[in-house]
Enzyme design. Sequence first.
Site, short mmCIF file in Angstrom:
data_model
loop_
_atom_site.label_atom_id
_atom_site.label_comp_id
_atom_site.label_asym_id
_atom_site.label_seq_id
_atom_site.Cartn_x
_atom_site.Cartn_y
_atom_site.Cartn_z
N THR A 16 -10.76 68.71 55.91
CA THR A 16 -9.69 68.08 56.68
C THR A 16 -10.18 67.91 58.11
O THR A 16 -11.25 68.38 58.47
CB THR A 16 -8.39 68.89 56.62
OG1 THR A 16 -8.63 70.21 57.11
CG2 THR A 16 -7.87 68.97 55.19
N VAL B 290 -8.75 68.21 61.70
CA VAL B 290 -8.70 69.17 62.80
C VAL B 290 -9.42 70.46 62.41
O VAL B 290 -10.08 71.09 63.24
CB VAL B 290 -7.24 69.46 63.20
CG1 VAL B 290 -7.18 70.53 64.29
CG2 VAL B 290 -6.56 68.18 63.69
N UNK B 291 -9.33 70.84 61.15
CA UNK B 291 -9.99 72.07 60.68
C UNK B 291 -11.49 72.03 60.90
O UNK B 291 -12.11 73.04 61.28
CB UNK B 291 -9.68 72.32 59.21
N ALA B 292 -12.09 70.88 60.67
CA ALA B 292 -13.54 70.76 60.88
C ALA B 292 -13.90 71.01 62.34
O ALA B 292 -14.92 71.64 62.64
CB ALA B 292 -14.01 69.37 60.45
N VAL C 261 -13.24 75.08 63.02
CA VAL C 261 -14.19 76.00 62.40
C VAL C 261 -15.58 75.82 63.02
O VAL C 261 -16.28 76.81 63.29
CB VAL C 261 -14.23 75.80 60.87
CG1 VAL C 261 -15.31 76.68 60.25
CG2 VAL C 261 -12.87 76.13 60.26
#
Length: 203
Positions: free
Chosen positions: A44, A46-48, A51
């Site tokens: 996904t 924003v998650u990239a 993290v």
Amino acid sequence: MVSVGKKAPDFEMAGFYKGEFKTFRLSEYLGKWVVLCFYPGDFTFVUATEVSAVAEKYPEFQKLGVEVLSVSVDSVFVHKMWNDNELSKMVEGGIPFPMLSDGGGNVGTLYGVYDPEAGVENRGRFLIDPDGIIQGYEVLILPVGRNVSETLRQIQAFQLVRETKGAEVAPSGWKPGKKTLKPGPGLVGNVYKEWSVKEAFED
């Protein structure tokens, strides 16, 4: 429901870490600071960014004696695919900390971040001290990413308070090297003599 100043619920989860699938327990990290990061999903958007940003700053977390654990509902196999095919292209070497699998959201439910309607974890970040006590947490809606620099700043502030046993406290915007406050009767009503608002915004 979790709360600051209370014991972080223990858990056991499978995870992907340095090319291998392993099992991880939170209690194995007693004696160390832990940043426990829940996020909605692999592959996904924003998650990239989140993290990979934590991975980029991981050496700074390590210098502070902090371990990082990331958690989503994705399987360890999807974690591996995400790391190998996308995240390793965003940060050299890929993700250097365990990526845990909370299929079904059981651990996320313990921490109050699992959304059963969406079937994903909200963006929850928990700062846990060496005694396993939650010192702070933040939960955001899915479209907004968290600030890694602020996470590091808060850890440093919590460590200051722990090291001084509360004899010194961290005012707004405090960073190492900046002025602390020393609670006591003489400070009551006199904070303005010791600290100015502009200090909250100075680097």
